[in-house]
Structures are given as structure tokens and as C-alpha cells.
Design an enzyme around this catalytic site. Structure first.
Site, PDB file in Angstrom:
ATOM      1  N   GLU A 249      36.935  44.930  -4.687  1.00  0.00           N
ATOM      2  CA  GLU A 249      37.876  44.809  -3.663  1.00  0.00           C
ATOM      3  C   GLU A 249      38.800  44.133  -4.504  1.00  0.00           C
ATOM      4  OE1 GLU A 249      39.397  47.488  -1.570  1.00  0.00           O
ATOM      5  OE2 GLU A 249      41.922  46.177  -1.643  1.00  0.00           O
ATOM      6  N   THR A 291      42.481  51.857  -2.418  1.00  0.00           N
ATOM      7  CA  THR A 291      40.692  52.040  -3.119  1.00  0.00           C
ATOM      8  C   THR A 291      40.477  53.285  -3.019  1.00  0.00           C
ATOM      9  OG1 THR A 291      40.165  49.935  -2.029  1.00  0.00           O
ATOM     10  CG2 THR A 291      38.297  51.829  -2.038  1.00  0.00           C
ATOM     11  N   HIS A 406      39.815  41.752   1.015  1.00  0.00           N
ATOM     12  CA  HIS A 406      40.816  42.241   1.002  1.00  0.00           C
ATOM     13  C   HIS A 406      42.113  41.458   1.518  1.00  0.00           C
ATOM     14  CE1 HIS A 406      43.342  45.679   2.903  1.00  0.00           C
ATOM     15  NE2 HIS A 406      43.064  46.222   2.010  1.00  0.00           N
ATOM     16  N   ASP A 465      39.247  47.669  -8.263  1.00  0.00           N
ATOM     17  CA  ASP A 465      40.547  48.667  -7.532  1.00  0.00           C
ATOM     18  C   ASP A 465      41.421  49.054  -8.031  1.00  0.00           C
ATOM     19  OD1 ASP A 465      40.906  47.372  -5.644  1.00  0.00           O
ATOM     20  OD2 ASP A 465      39.921  48.367  -4.267  1.00  0.00           O
ATOM     21  N   HIS A 466      41.953  47.390  -8.159  1.00  0.00           N
ATOM     22  CA  HIS A 466      43.618  47.793  -7.865  1.00  0.00           C
ATOM     23  C   HIS A 466      44.407  46.595  -7.806  1.00  0.00           C
ATOM     24  CE1 HIS A 466      43.482  47.006  -3.325  1.00  0.00           C
ATOM     25  NE2 HIS A 466      42.942  48.534  -3.230  1.00  0.00           N
TER      26      HIS A 466
HETATM   27  C1  GP9 Z   1      39.101  50.056   3.214  1.00  0.00           C
HETATM   28  C2  GP9 Z   1      39.119  49.994   2.102  1.00  0.00           C
HETATM   29  C3  GP9 Z   1      40.062  48.822   1.334  1.00  0.00           C
HETATM   30  O1  GP9 Z   1      38.208  50.969   3.073  1.00  0.00           O
HETATM   31  O2  GP9 Z   1      38.988  51.084   1.197  1.00  0.00           O
HETATM   32  O3  GP9 Z   1      41.334  49.951   1.800  1.00  0.00           O
HETATM   33  P1  GP9 Z   1      42.538  49.251   1.066  1.00  0.00           P
HETATM   34  O4  GP9 Z   1      44.030  48.599   1.455  1.00  0.00           O
HETATM   35  O5  GP9 Z   1      42.348  48.525  -0.473  1.00  0.00           O
HETATM   36  O6  GP9 Z   1      42.989  51.402  -0.116  1.00  0.00           O
HETATM   37 MN    MN Z   2      41.264  47.781  -2.843  1.00  0.00          MN
END
Ligand code: GP9
Ligand code: MN
Length: 616
Positions: A249, A291, A406, A465-466
Site C-alpha cells: 500500500e 489500488t 494508507h 500500488d501507487h
Molecule cells: C482499500 C485499499 C486502499 O480497500 O485498497 O485503497 P486506496 O485508497 O489505496 O485505493
Molecule cells: Mn492503495
């Protein structure tokens, strides 16, 4: 003129207030980058080409209706400004129509929302008090004469033409070829952007209706020609193994091998990278779907949408995914993620993608002690997931989506393995502690995998992921990276995320750091080829990262791109070595075309649901 101002004082005041409010939000609610005074000037004037014609409608109305119309318009536009500011605080982006249909995700932002309240919101309401006070004192003019209306709208039209042509001077194709919403808002305006977005959505609906097999052939011709055949040395290197894919994340590549306060942020990842195929020029290519976009790219080797999340906008499409290919080889695919199954519409989309089983929040024991921020802490998440994993029938492809790192990056002191960073940005200060925690979680997970005897026959894949740290925190980021400032060049380099493939018994014998430019789009063919599965006939925009036929290249969803030699952003072509703009920027031209072509063909596949015509 004077008479106009006197008679229509309420209209003039409403326009002035709304203009001021919009500009204040531009300056303090968003972080729109301006490279010169001309950009500043465009920002200043752009609200007018929308507000003048809209508020001018009041000239057609009698006193009472004028009042109602102008106050309502003011209220709605203020709400648009405030919502965009909240959304921007979280996503560093502007609202688009598709994200409005993702409203159910907003409720789940939970603890993040309190961080997003802005004192500016109170300022946004002051004009209503002033206008109400004025209305009590001054009478309103009756309906305007036809002549007044004609002159007013002639001025509006001239202003609009003037505005659009000056905006074009700055960036001639900003509407047709730019996927960069920031440029559209800067040059055209926020409200105008919403109108433009509405038109683009309508066009998209049209694309679906008119798509046919011929459209698919155009795409297939491109992807076939772009295909990179696998390298024999790597093809099937992990054949038959189980796969553990960990989505990290908000994890950016800058944390790898980086110290704060004399301590590494990711000690475990640093060590693992030394035993793996580690890609250090690997870019995230997500957009508003965060994500879920990264999941989409990995599953399909298609680009996500330029607005909204494909997980919402195209969840009923047909896809030819990594999971579907694996199923043909008797793999089952499972997803582990301790969040609601409906978040990002995952429950629906996972079915379309061909994922067999989703262990969502209901599969976990979540309580106050083992949660933080967005839910179950990563250490507990992995720990509980393993119990399911060990019961799975091999071979399986499993994906673990972590959550602790996150926004807003909250963690209790007892879970902090390093001290916070010390800078003006509390977000970045905390970020290093949650990344460090995530690193610890992966370490404990790897230990558990060994204990359970699941380790040796697995291929581990780890990918960020980003981005986690937005441009709003670049000043602090410069401090952390010990740079003077974060330039537009650096901002693109910060889109790199970690990507590593660890195959116990294989990569530790011959680890490699691979510095060729790559992106999330390349994951699908790369992994399938390592598992010994051909992808020759697939409609995919990525290329096997081990292929000798591949051209190193990554295009970001906003049209920026990177090659080993050049980097293109903000309409400027940079030399990767000198980090300076190149003199003859035509060297970037062929790649500009390639980038736009790939993005638009990929959009065609998604918007036209073209894979419904795909047979192989
Ligand atoms: C929530 C997780 C995080 O289920 O995928 O979300 P994001 O805000 O990073 O897309
Ligand atoms: Mn994410």
C-alpha cells in the site's frame, strides 16, 4: 456601463464573490503547478469565462427569480468547490463524473476525513452573509432590456474566445491529447473542466454502442506488432510454483535503501532485494482508481481509465486476465484483503476478472487491539491469512493487499519501529513509520511461510500500488531526499514503486538489479512467462521484462512517459542523464505518439468492451 453596475449590482457582486472564492480555492485548496506568469494569469481569469455567461441568466429574470437563481447558483458552485477541495486533499485530483458513482467508497475513508477539513470552507460562506445584508438594503433591478442582454452576451462570447485562444497558445492540444486534469483546470477552469468531463463521459457511452470487431482488430494489430517473445533462459523459471503477490500500500521506491534518523525505512525489503530480481526503474501507472487501478493493470496489462475507477465504470466488461490464463493451467486464484468486499466494487469486479475466492474483512477477526487507521494491521492480516493459505490446494496464485501504510499513515507508538521523520509535513513524518511497520509485517510473514513449509515452492512478487506522498508534501520530501527542491523531473521519478520477484532457490543464486524502465503494465506477461505460460495472442500493452525484444518504456496515465534515455512531463522532454530539458525535443516525438496511441487504444478496449469479440 455605470448604469449596468448600478442596476445589476446583485449580479455583479455574485460574480465577483464567486470569482474570488474560486481563485482562493485554486491557490489554497489545490496545488496547481504554474511554470510562469502566464499560467498564473490563466488561473486568475479562467473562472470568468464560466461565471459570466452562467450568472448572466439572471438578466432574463424578474427580481424574486434573480435572487433565487443567483443564490442557488452560488450555493451549488460553492459546494462544488468544497467537494473538490476535500477530494483533492485525499486524491490530489479533481472529481470526475465516474468517481461520483463511487460515493460508497467515500464513507469508508473514515479517519481520513477529519484530516481533510479545511478552514477555507468557512471563508466560502461569508459572502452569503454579505449578500443577504446587501439585499435587505438595496432594491433589485427588474428584468434587463433586450439591448443590455445582447451587449452582455457579446462581451461574454468575446471573452470566451479570448480565453480559449490564449489557453491554446500555452498548450495547443491541451483538450485533445492531454490526460492531465491539472492542465485542463489551470488553462480552462475547474467548472469548465466539469462540463468537459461530462461531454467526455457521453462520448464514452457512444463508443461502447458503436464498437465492433473491426475496432478490436485495430488494437490487436498494434499489440501483436508490439509483442516481445520470452527469453528462453527465464521462460518457465517458476513453472508450477505457487505465487504470493503482495501489493504494498502506497509504497514508493524512494523508501528502499533510504535512511531516516540513521535507520533504514525498509530493512527487510533492502535485504530481500539483494536476493531477488529487483526492478529499480519501475513505475506505477494508476489514476483515480488507486489500488484498484493497480490491480486492474496487473490482471489485464491494460491501462486504467483516465477518469474514475475501471473497477466501477467497466465492471461488467469481459476480460482476458492473468487469472483466467492461470485457470487453464489448473491454478486457482485467491485474494486476501481485510476491507469490505464492496470497496472499489471488488466483489463485482473480481468475478469479471476470474478470481476464484476473495477473503475479505468477514474472513478476519478484527478488533480494536489489532486495528489502526483503515482496519486490521498488516502483521495480524498476514498472520490470519496464512491459516487460509495453508489449506489451499496447490497450485495457487494468491494476492495480499496490505492496508496499514494508507493515508493518513497512523500507527500506535508500540508499533513504531523507527522514529518519525522531522519535517514540516506530518504526513511524510508519519509515512516512514507506517512503511517501516509494513516492512516488519512482510518479514514476519516470510518467517511464517517458512515455518509452515510453504516457502520453497513459492514465487514471491512484491509491488507498490501507487504513490503515498503527494505533491503537496514535496517540500518535506526534498528535505528527506536531501535535495534542494523537487523538480517536475523528480516528481515523475517519484512515481517509481518497488517491484521485486523472489524465487527461493533460484533468484538467490543469481540475484539481479534491473534498471531498465518498466511499469505495472509489464507485470502480467512477465509473470506468466516465468510460470511458463505463453501470451503471444493476448491483447496486452505490457511486455515481458526479461525479453530481449523489449523497448524499455513506461507511460503514466496522464501521458507523461519515461524511457531509459528520456523523460517527458509538462510538455517538456528531459534527458535522463543530465536531468535537463533536451535541446532538440523531437527525440521525444516518436514516444509521445507511442504513449498517446497506447493510452487511446487501451481506452478503446475498455470503453468499447472489445474483449467480448475476442476469441482465441
Ligand atoms: C482499500 C485499499 C486502499 O480497500 O485498497 O485503497 P486506496 O485508497 O489505496 O485505493
Ligand atoms: Mn492503495
Amino acid at each position: 456601463m455605470k448604469a449596468f453596475f448600478k442596476d445589476h449590482w446583485f449580479l455583479v457582486c455574485s460574480i465577483l464573490f464567486m470569482w474570488m472564492k474560486t481563485y482562493i480555492i485554486y491557490q489554497f485548496g489545490f496545488h496547481i503547478r504554474t511554470a510562469n506568469l502566464f499560467h498564473e494569469w490563466l488561473l486568475l481569469i479562467n473562472p470568468l469565462s464560466f461565471l459570466l455567461p452562467l450568472f448572466g441568466i439572471a438578466l432574463f429574470l424578474n427580481e424574486t427569480k434573480q435572487k433565487v437563481f443567483l443564490l442557488t447558483a452560488n450555493l451549488i458552485l460553492t459546494a462544488i468547490l468544497i467537494s473538490n477541495t476535500i477530494f483533492y486533499g485525499f486524491y490530489i485530483d479533481f472529481i470526475t463524473i465516474p468517481v461520483l458513482f463511487q460515493a460508497k467508497n467515500m464513507g469508508d475513508m473514515g479517519s481520513s476525513m477529519t484530516e481533510l477539513f479545511h478552514p477555507l470552507f468557512l471563508l466560502m460562506l461569508i459572502d452569503f452573509v454579505v449578500l443577504a445584508w446587501l439585499l435587505k438594503r438595496k432594491p433589485l433591478a427588474p428584468k434587463a432590456s433586450f439591448k443590455t442582454i445582447k451587449t452582455y452576451y457579446a462581451v461574454c462570447c468575446s471573452f470566451l474566445v479570448f480565453h480559449v485562444s490564449t489557453a491554446m497558445m500555452d498548450h495547443p492540444r491541451f483538450l485533445t491529447s492531454s490526460y492531465d486534469r491539472e492542465v485542463i483546470v489551470r488553462n480552462l477552469g475547474l467548472f469548465q473542466f466539469h462540463l468537459y468531463d461530462g461531454a467526455a463521459q457521453t462520448a464514452r457511452i457512444g463508443q461502447k454502442a458503436f464498437a465492433d470487431e473491426d475496432t478490436l482488430s485495430t488494437v490487436a494489430n498494434y499489440t501483436k506488432a508490439d509483442y516481445s517473445a520470452p527469453n528462453e533462459e527465464y521462460f518457465g523459471l517458476a513453472k508450477g510454483r505457487n505465487v504470493v503477490f503482495i501489493s504494498l500500500e502506497s509504497t514508493q521506491q524512494f523508501v528502499v535503501d533510504q535512511k531516516v534518523n540513521g535507520q533504514y525505512i525498509t530493512p527487510f525489503l533492502n535485504q530481500l532485494a539483494k536476493k531477488s530480481f529487483y526492478f529499480d526503474e519501475f513505475y506505477q501507472q494508476t489514476e483515480q482508481g488507486k489500488t484498484s487501478d493497480s490491480e486492474f493493470i496487473v490482471a489485464n496489462s491494460l491501462y486504467p481509465s483516465s477518469s474514475g475507477a475501471v473497477f466501477f465504470t467497466a465492471s461488467d466488461n469481459e476480460y482476458d486476465t492473468l487469472y483466467k490464463q492461470l485457470k487453464k493451467e489448473s491454478y486457482q486464484s485467491v485474494q486476501f484483503h481485510a476491507n469490505n468486499k464492496t470497496f472499489w466494487n471488488r466483489d463485482v469486479m473480481y468475478e469479471s476478472l476470474g478470481i476464484d475466492r476473495f477473503y475479505d474483512v468477514d474472513s478476519y477477526q478484527v478488533n480494536e487491539q489489532n486495528s489502526t487507521g483503515w482496519g486490521l494491521k498488516d502483521i495480524d492480516f498476514f498472520d490470519q491469512s496464512i491459516d487460509y493459505l495453508k489449506k489451499l490446494k496447490a497450485p495457487y496464485y494468491s494476492t495480499f493487499i496490505t492496508l496499514t501504510n494508507h493515508f493518513p499513515f497512523e500507527i500506535e507508538p508500540k508499533d513504531q519501529f523507527i522514529d518519525e521523520f522531522d519535517s514540516s509535513s506530518t504526513i511524510l513524518n508519519r509515512y516512514v513509520t507506517t512503511v517501516r511497520y509494513q516492512d516488519e509485517a512482510i518479514k514476519t510473514f516470510f518467517d511464517r511461510m517458512k515455518e509452515e513449509g510453504l516457502y520453497d515452492n513459492t514465487m514471491f512478487v512484491l509491488m507498490g500500488d501507487h504513490y503515498g506522498i503527494s505533491e503537496a508534501h514535496h517540500e518535506a520530501m526534498a528535505e528527506l531526499l536531501k535535495k534542494e527542491e523537487i523538480t517536475p523531473f523528480d516528481a515523475v521519478k517519484l512515481q517509481r514503486v518497488p517491484f521485486l520477484i523472489y524465487i527461493p532457490g533460484v533468484t538467490d543464486q543469481a540475484p539481479q538489479t534491473i534498471s531498465e524502465t518498466a511499469g505495472q503494465i509489464d507485470v502480467k506477461p512477465t509473470l506468466l512467462h516465468l510460470l511458463g505460460i505463453e501470451t503471444k495472442d493476448a491483447i496486452q500493452f505490457g511486455n515481458d521484462l526479461f525479453s530481449n525484444e523489449r523497448t524499455p518504456f513506461a507511460v503514466l496515465r496522464n501521458g507523461n512517459f519515461i524511457t531509459d534515455d528520456y523523460l517527458y512531463t509538462k510538455n517538456t522532454c528531459y534527458d535522463q542523464k543530465t536531468k535537463e530539458p533536451v535541446e532538440q525535443d523531437e527525440v521525444c516525438q516518436p514516444y509521445i505518439e507511442k504513449a498517446n496511441k497506447e493510452l487511446s487504444l487501451s481506452d478503446k478496449v475498455i470503453n468499447g468492451n472489445l474483449l467480448r469479440f475476442y476469441q482465441h
